[in-house]
Design an enzyme around this catalytic site. Structure first.
Site, short mmCIF file in Angstrom:
data_model
loop_
_atom_site.label_atom_id
_atom_site.label_comp_id
_atom_site.label_asym_id
_atom_site.label_seq_id
_atom_site.Cartn_x
_atom_site.Cartn_y
_atom_site.Cartn_z
N HIS A 184 0.86 -1.19 0.00
CA HIS A 184 0.00 0.00 0.00
C HIS A 184 0.89 1.23 0.00
O HIS A 184 1.73 1.40 0.88
CB HIS A 184 -0.88 -0.05 1.26
N ASP A 241 1.10 5.43 -0.10
CA ASP A 241 0.36 6.67 0.13
C ASP A 241 0.97 7.80 -0.69
O ASP A 241 2.14 8.15 -0.51
CB ASP A 241 0.43 7.05 1.61
N PHE A 274 -0.99 11.92 7.74
CA PHE A 274 0.15 11.70 8.62
C PHE A 274 0.15 10.27 9.12
O PHE A 274 -0.92 9.66 9.26
CB PHE A 274 0.09 12.63 9.84
N ASP A 286 -7.44 1.85 6.77
CA ASP A 286 -6.12 2.49 6.72
C ASP A 286 -5.99 3.41 7.93
O ASP A 286 -6.71 4.40 8.03
CB ASP A 286 -6.01 3.31 5.41
N GLY A 287 -5.08 3.07 8.83
CA GLY A 287 -4.81 3.94 9.97
C GLY A 287 -5.03 3.26 11.30
O GLY A 287 -6.11 2.76 11.59
#
Ligand code: ZN
Length: 200
Positions: free
Chosen positions: A13, A15, A123, A155-156
């Site tokens: 993945h 970003d 972030f 995601d996160g």
């Protein structure tokens, strides 16, 4: 990348941030091209950028398996999803924490993946938003009710504590960043997370 290729991770993945859609800047296509050459694993390219439809051919040329765009960044989301499919990639649509899943009700059957941001994008190393679990459950209900086949990705804030909760809520695909990077043995950590998810 050496440990990543040895790991049980299924996708890479990536970003991409533009400093406009999100407050941060990550990297552009020259770096992506370099990274893409270092692995044979499928690439999941998460575009945290405005007007991601402008980059469909560039993402395809990376050899990406999944092109991941934000609902909030696409004025003509249905057309963008069609164009991603025409380019031979799976279409993933991401929702920010404040964007309701109901915005996907009329397009859910066309999507391969729906990704929920479980932190605010832009972030790394942020705190998991607990309300996300309920959002995953409601998305799972929408997919089941409509007979859609979209995978649910998050995601996160994925880690040993949140992964089993997310699995129970109905998540299929987990993006892990801070949970792996900086770990002494990230290959073992990938294995551990997958075991936790399988046993949840
Ligand atoms: Zn991402």
């Amino acid at each position: 990348m050496e440990w990543f290729n040895r790991s049980e991770a299924d996708w890479l993945h990536l970003d991409v941030m533009d400093g406009v859609f999100v407050p941060n800047i990550s990297f552009g296509f020259p770096v992506l091209e370099h990274v893409a050459r270092l692995t044979d694993k499928p690439l999941d390219v998460h575009l945290m950028i405005v007007q991601p439809e402008k980059f469909i051919s560039q993402v395809r040329d990376l050899g990406a398996a999944v092109m991941n765009v934000h609902q909030e960044a696409c004025v003509h989301l249905h057309r963008t999803v069609q164009q991603i499919h025409e380019a031979g990639m799976k279409a993933a649509v991401t929702l920010n924490p404040a964007t309701p899943i109901s915005t996907l009700e009329d397009i859910i059957g066309d999507l391969d993946v729906v990704m929920l941001m479980t932190v605010n994008p832009g972030f790394g190393a942020q705190k998991f938003i607990e309300h996300s679990l309920d959002k995953v459950r409601r998305l799972r209900e929408m997919i089941n009710r409509t007979g859609a086949h979209a995978l649910i990705e998050v995601d996160g804030g994925v880690n040993r504590r949140t992964a089993p909760l997310l699995a129970q809520a109905g998540v299929d695909v987990y993006v892990a960043g801070s949970a792996l990077f900086g770990k002494e043995d990230p290959v073992a950590e990938v294995h551990e997370l997958k075991c936790i998810i399988d046993n949840a």
